[in-house]
Write an enzyme that holds these catalytic residues in place. Structure first.
Site, PDB file in Angstrom:
ATOM      1  CG  HIS A  75     -34.972 -14.054 -24.247  1.00 10.03           C
ATOM      2  ND1 HIS A  75     -34.150 -14.516 -25.360  1.00 10.03           N
ATOM      3  CD2 HIS A  75     -36.110 -13.935 -24.586  1.00 10.03           C
ATOM      4  CE1 HIS A  75     -35.160 -14.895 -26.281  1.00 10.03           C
ATOM      5  NE2 HIS A  75     -36.522 -14.419 -25.815  1.00 10.03           N
ATOM      6  CE1 TYR A 203     -25.931 -15.584 -27.293  1.00 12.57           C
ATOM      7  CE2 TYR A 203     -24.263 -14.956 -28.983  1.00 12.57           C
ATOM      8  CZ  TYR A 203     -25.449 -14.416 -28.092  1.00 12.57           C
ATOM      9  OH  TYR A 203     -25.713 -13.206 -27.951  1.00 12.57           O
ATOM     10  N   PRO A 295     -19.768  -8.768 -32.822  1.00 13.88           N
ATOM     11  CG  PRO A 295     -21.023  -9.763 -34.716  1.00 13.88           C
ATOM     12  CD  PRO A 295     -19.623  -9.184 -34.314  1.00 13.88           C
ATOM     13  CE  LYS A 299     -22.274  -6.961 -22.869  1.00 15.45           C
ATOM     14  NZ  LYS A 299     -23.754  -7.108 -22.822  1.00 15.45           N
ATOM     15  CE1 TYR A 386     -25.394 -12.512 -24.767  1.00 11.29           C
ATOM     16  CE2 TYR A 386     -27.425 -12.501 -23.438  1.00 11.29           C
ATOM     17  CZ  TYR A 386     -26.716 -12.349 -24.594  1.00 11.29           C
ATOM     18  OH  TYR A 386     -27.560 -12.592 -25.865  1.00 11.29           O
TER      19      TYR A 386
HETATM   20  P1  FAD Z   1     -24.638   3.288 -36.890  1.00 11.24           P
HETATM   21  O1  FAD Z   1     -25.795   2.424 -36.487  1.00 11.24           O
HETATM   22  O2  FAD Z   1     -23.585   2.784 -37.654  1.00 11.24           O
HETATM   23  O3  FAD Z   1     -24.895   4.665 -37.214  1.00 11.24           O
HETATM   24  C1  FAD Z   1     -24.303   5.496 -38.080  1.00 11.24           C
HETATM   25  C2  FAD Z   1     -25.171   6.493 -38.884  1.00 11.24           C
HETATM   26  O4  FAD Z   1     -23.969   7.521 -39.466  1.00 11.24           O
HETATM   27  C3  FAD Z   1     -25.579   5.676 -40.054  1.00 11.24           C
HETATM   28  O5  FAD Z   1     -26.935   5.781 -40.289  1.00 11.24           O
HETATM   29  C4  FAD Z   1     -24.698   6.208 -41.570  1.00 11.24           C
HETATM   30  O6  FAD Z   1     -25.292   6.130 -42.622  1.00 11.24           O
HETATM   31  C5  FAD Z   1     -24.330   7.690 -40.806  1.00 11.24           C
HETATM   32  N1  FAD Z   1     -23.422   8.228 -41.495  1.00 11.24           N
HETATM   33  C6  FAD Z   1     -22.106   7.658 -42.054  1.00 11.24           C
HETATM   34  N2  FAD Z   1     -21.185   8.481 -42.565  1.00 11.24           N
HETATM   35  C7  FAD Z   1     -22.296   9.830 -42.522  1.00 11.24           C
HETATM   36  C8  FAD Z   1     -21.439  11.136 -42.908  1.00 11.24           C
HETATM   37  N3  FAD Z   1     -20.404  11.057 -43.476  1.00 11.24           N
HETATM   38  N4  FAD Z   1     -22.404  11.946 -42.725  1.00 11.24           N
HETATM   39  C9  FAD Z   1     -23.653  11.759 -42.260  1.00 11.24           C
HETATM   40  N5  FAD Z   1     -23.884  10.469 -41.669  1.00 11.24           N
HETATM   41  C10 FAD Z   1     -23.318   9.426 -41.664  1.00 11.24           C
HETATM   42  N6  FAD Z   1     -25.101  -4.531 -30.972  1.00 11.24           N
HETATM   43  C11 FAD Z   1     -25.586  -4.993 -29.601  1.00 11.24           C
HETATM   44  O7  FAD Z   1     -25.533  -4.194 -28.874  1.00 11.24           O
HETATM   45  N7  FAD Z   1     -26.592  -6.066 -29.971  1.00 11.24           N
HETATM   46  C12 FAD Z   1     -26.365  -7.119 -31.056  1.00 11.24           C
HETATM   47  O8  FAD Z   1     -27.356  -8.045 -30.802  1.00 11.24           O
HETATM   48  C13 FAD Z   1     -25.717  -6.748 -31.984  1.00 11.24           C
HETATM   49  N8  FAD Z   1     -25.891  -7.334 -33.006  1.00 11.24           N
HETATM   50  C14 FAD Z   1     -25.296  -6.994 -34.224  1.00 11.24           C
HETATM   51  C15 FAD Z   1     -25.147  -7.767 -35.366  1.00 11.24           C
HETATM   52  C16 FAD Z   1     -24.585  -7.573 -36.570  1.00 11.24           C
HETATM   53  C17 FAD Z   1     -24.652  -8.295 -38.013  1.00 11.24           C
HETATM   54  C18 FAD Z   1     -24.036  -6.259 -36.557  1.00 11.24           C
HETATM   55  C19 FAD Z   1     -23.573  -5.694 -38.110  1.00 11.24           C
HETATM   56  C20 FAD Z   1     -23.833  -5.246 -35.606  1.00 11.24           C
HETATM   57  C21 FAD Z   1     -24.390  -5.665 -34.431  1.00 11.24           C
HETATM   58  N9  FAD Z   1     -24.462  -4.962 -33.251  1.00 11.24           N
HETATM   59  C22 FAD Z   1     -25.096  -5.485 -32.142  1.00 11.24           C
HETATM   60  C23 FAD Z   1     -23.822  -3.580 -33.398  1.00 11.24           C
HETATM   61  C24 FAD Z   1     -24.767  -2.432 -33.612  1.00 11.24           C
HETATM   62  O9  FAD Z   1     -25.510  -2.697 -34.529  1.00 11.24           O
HETATM   63  C25 FAD Z   1     -23.912  -0.961 -33.796  1.00 11.24           C
HETATM   64  O10 FAD Z   1     -23.042  -0.826 -32.720  1.00 11.24           O
HETATM   65  C26 FAD Z   1     -24.930   0.076 -33.650  1.00 11.24           C
HETATM   66  O11 FAD Z   1     -25.456   0.280 -34.937  1.00 11.24           O
HETATM   67  C27 FAD Z   1     -24.180   1.305 -33.359  1.00 11.24           C
HETATM   68  O12 FAD Z   1     -24.977   2.383 -33.563  1.00 11.24           O
HETATM   69  P2  FAD Z   1     -24.527   3.905 -34.112  1.00 11.24           P
HETATM   70  O13 FAD Z   1     -25.681   4.652 -34.278  1.00 11.24           O
HETATM   71  O14 FAD Z   1     -23.241   4.172 -33.290  1.00 11.24           O
HETATM   72  O15 FAD Z   1     -23.822   3.708 -35.578  1.00 11.24           O
HETATM   73  C1  DHB Z   2     -28.160 -10.808 -32.364  1.00  5.69           C
HETATM   74  C2  DHB Z   2     -27.044 -10.318 -32.716  1.00  5.69           C
HETATM   75  C3  DHB Z   2     -25.989 -10.593 -31.711  1.00  5.69           C
HETATM   76  O1  DHB Z   2     -24.755 -10.116 -32.260  1.00  5.69           O
HETATM   77  C4  DHB Z   2     -26.088 -11.441 -30.658  1.00  5.69           C
HETATM   78  O2  DHB Z   2     -24.977 -11.567 -29.917  1.00  5.69           O
HETATM   79  C5  DHB Z   2     -27.470 -11.657 -30.522  1.00  5.69           C
HETATM   80  C6  DHB Z   2     -28.542 -11.642 -31.035  1.00  5.69           C
HETATM   81  C7  DHB Z   2     -29.365 -10.644 -33.152  1.00  5.69           C
HETATM   82  O3  DHB Z   2     -29.198 -10.154 -34.153  1.00  5.69           O
HETATM   83  O4  DHB Z   2     -30.436 -11.182 -32.674  1.00  5.69           O
END
Ligand code: FAD
Ligand code: DHB
Length: 394
Positions: A75, A203, A295, A299, A386
């Site tokens: 995009h 947005y 979100p 980021k 962004y």
């Molecule tokens: P997680 O994905 O949380 O992974 C952590 C893992 O550790 C999990 O699988 C969990 O089960 C495991 N765990 C927890 N505790 C334990 C334990 N005690 N022992 C063993 N394992 C454990 N980010 C973006 O960059 N762009 C976006 O568009 C965006 N949109 C989002 C929309 C929503 C609705 C949400 C909720 C989040 C969004 N994010 C976005 C954020 C993004 O999803 C997270 O920042 C990302 O998942 C972080 O990855 P991580 O591996 O650090 O953590």
């Molecule tokens: C999505 C999530 C976000 O937080 C965002 O800023 C843009 C897109 C998504 O889930 O598609």
């Protein structure tokens, strides 16, 4: 009890843990990954959808970008809806970079497949993970798996276990500074198999609250509406969701929306959170274990990727050159990027949501958006953030 040894114990099998495992594998470093949930559960969590160019580059270097290259949607712009009009922020022409729409679920699946193909070890459904002696030079991790007790001796522990994990709370509280802002609302998200009638993400700031029109593929939409913290998914039928979304997203899109049945619906609270430093002894925190962004700026996933990229470089240098310096610099190097993403996510959240504030706050929000739509400089600033600020070279 069984006992084994690895160089790096990775706690958490989300994007941060899996990508770290892949990068370490390519650097010839042995790592064991422990995940609390099943692989199916991890893949079923619908989260992020937008990858920065720097993230795509890291995934390329990690050798896991084949499908992303095929299926990711590039995009060149993003839109802001306000007072019935849509304003395009022309990312590519303003700052020369784009973003790629590709689901976190897809990225996770690519990483899981690469890990399985490499023969590297992952244990899913690992229970009661506990860290020991993280302040010394011989840390250990204990856990239960399929009813048996296990212990791992390792050189380092990577805390990639998200916001609710065990790693951050294993650090003595007096060793960490916590910075936090909780927002008085959440996002209700809906996934549906229907072609998006929008070509770029929208947005929208509306008087009824924020809405976001996103997508996962040419045949799948992902949409969000701002909701109260006390709301329950069960109270939101698909009809109610689409009705609210259409009232907020602007007339033009509202007229084209198909009221498709949801395949997933969930509510996420919004929070800004950072701990400093990202290290205690032999434990290094990465991704959501160390910081959370609301979100709105897309980021979170991208920050997890940049942390892990820095951590793998530091570990690689340690094993190659026995140099501790990159490990010592890890936290500060991450935090410089983390705080800028925190600022941007906080700024976008402030400008686009309905806050309980007074009339003055509302006017400030309106003025900030009007300035953004009129000023190329303001648009370039938004675009630069962004698409993602550059990763620091070493
Ligand atoms: P997680 O994905 O949380 O992974 C952590 C893992 O550790 C999990 O699988 C969990 O089960 C495991 N765990 C927890 N505790 C334990 C334990 N005690 N022992 C063993 N394992 C454990 N980010 C973006 O960059 N762009 C976006 O568009 C965006 N949109 C989002 C929309 C929503 C609705 C949400 C909720 C989040 C969004 N994010 C976005 C954020 C993004 O999803 C997270 O920042 C990302 O998942 C972080 O990855 P991580 O591996 O650090 O953590
Ligand atoms: C999505 C999530 C976000 O937080 C965002 O800023 C843009 C897109 C998504 O889930 O598609």
């Amino acid at each position: 009890m069984t006992r084994r040894r690895t160089q790096v114990a990775i706690i958490g099998g989300g994007p941060a843990g899996l990508l770290l495992g892949q990068l370490l594998h390519r650097a010839g470093i042995d790592a064991l990954l422990l995940e609390r949930r099943s692989a199916e559960y991890v893949l079923g969590r619908i989260r992020a959808g937008v990858l920065e160019q720097g993230t795509v580059d890291v995934l390329e270097r990690a050798g896991v970008a084949a499908r992303l290259r095929e299926e990711g949607l590039v995009h060149d712009g993003v839109e802001i809806g306000f007072q019935g009009r849509r304003h395009r922020i022309a990312l590519k022409s303003l700052v020369g970079k784009s973003v790629t729409v590709y689901g976190q679920t897809d990225m996770t699946r690519d990483l899981m497949e690469a890990r399985a193909a490499s023969g590297a070890d992952s244990l899913y459904e690992a229970e009661d993970v506990q860290l020991h002696d993280i302040g010394g030079t011989q840390p250990r991790v204990s856990f239960r798996h399929r009813g048996a007790s296990h212990e791992i001796d390792c050189d380092f522990i990577a805390g990639c276990d998200g916001f609710h994990g065990v790693c951050r709370p294993s650090i003595p509280a007096n060793q960490l500074s916590v910075f936090e802002r909780v927002y008085p609302f959440g996002w209700l998200g809906l996934l549906a198999d229907v072609p998006p009638p929008w070509s770029e993400l929208v947005y929208a700031n509306s008087e009824r609250g924020f809405a976001l029109a996103s997508m996962r593929s040419p045949t799948r939409v992902r949409c969000y509406v701002q909701c109260g913290l006390d709301e329950r998914v069960e109270d939101w039928s698909d009809v109610r969701f689409w009705d609210e979304f259409r009232r907020r997203i602007g007339e033009e899109i509202a007229d084209q929306v198909t009221l498709a049945p949801s395949i997933e619906k969930s509510i996420a609270p919004l929070r800004s959170f950072v701990v400093e430093p990202l290290r205690f002894g032999r434990l290094f925190l990465a991704g959501d274990a160390a910081h959370i962004v609301p979100p709105t700026g897309a980021k979170g996933l991208n920050l997890a990727v940049s942390d892990v990229c820095y951590l793998h470089e530091a570990l690689r240098d340690y094993y190659r050159e026995r140099s501790e310096r990159p490990l010592d610099e890890y936290s500060a190097r991450c935090l410089r990027r983390v705080w800028k993403a925190e600022r941007f996510s906080w700024w976008m959240t402030r400008q686009l949501h309905l806050f309980p504030g007074d009339a003055f706050d509302r006017r400030m929000q309106q003025t900030e958006l009007e300035y953004l739509f009129e000023s190329k400089a303001a648009q370039a600033s938004m675009a630069e953030n962004y698409v993602g600020l550059p990763l620091e070279a070493r």
